[in-house]
Design a protein around this motif. Sequence first.
Motif, short mmCIF file in Angstrom:
data_model
loop_
_atom_site.label_atom_id
_atom_site.label_comp_id
_atom_site.label_asym_id
_atom_site.label_seq_id
_atom_site.Cartn_x
_atom_site.Cartn_y
_atom_site.Cartn_z
N ASP A 1 4.83 -43.82 -6.46
CA ASP A 1 3.53 -43.15 -6.38
C ASP A 1 2.44 -44.16 -6.04
O ASP A 1 2.73 -45.33 -5.74
N PRO B 1 2.88 -39.11 -4.57
CA PRO B 1 3.68 -40.14 -3.92
C PRO B 1 2.94 -40.73 -2.73
O PRO B 1 2.34 -39.99 -1.96
N SER C 1 2.61 -39.75 -13.41
CA SER C 1 2.69 -40.19 -12.01
C SER C 1 1.62 -39.48 -11.19
O SER C 1 1.20 -38.38 -11.49
N ARG C 2 1.21 -40.17 -10.13
CA ARG C 2 0.24 -39.60 -9.21
C ARG C 2 0.95 -39.28 -7.92
O ARG C 2 2.13 -39.56 -7.77
N LEU D 1 9.39 -43.24 -8.64
CA LEU D 1 9.62 -41.83 -8.91
C LEU D 1 11.07 -41.44 -8.72
O LEU D 1 11.61 -40.64 -9.46
#
Length: 136
Positions: free
Chosen positions: A98, A132, A129-130, A104
């Motif tokens: 990410d 990708p 997580s932000r 990820l």
Amino acid sequence: MHDLVVHPREHDLIAGTYGRAMYITDVSVLQQVDEKVLAEDVHLFDIEPRTPFPTSGWGNYDFYGDRFVSTPNEPNAITVTYYLRDAQEHKVSIKVADLSNLLLRTIEGTSRQGLNMVRWTCGILPAGSRAPATIS
């Protein structure tokens, strides 16, 4: 074939036949292949951004019998295409991270010579997580 055209924005090859059929396929990767790419040991092609779309089973599709003609949609996934000049003895790993470099997913790819392709279905992302950003 009656007509062939490459859509300038979508980079799709559209083929129309005399029998009223139409075929569409993405040729953006082939448009990126040149002498420079072929000279590299490994090349990662541009990745087309995708927005996941819902795949629910609503509608009355069961009532058409053999009269209902359908074509499968594109996969609900991100396609990663890479080029290997020579076949590899070891496995190929594609790591998806990410924006903050949080890993990820690791996807195992083919190690054949030439163009290779894997699909990442995104699935459930790790907490925190932000979006990708990098695929290496």
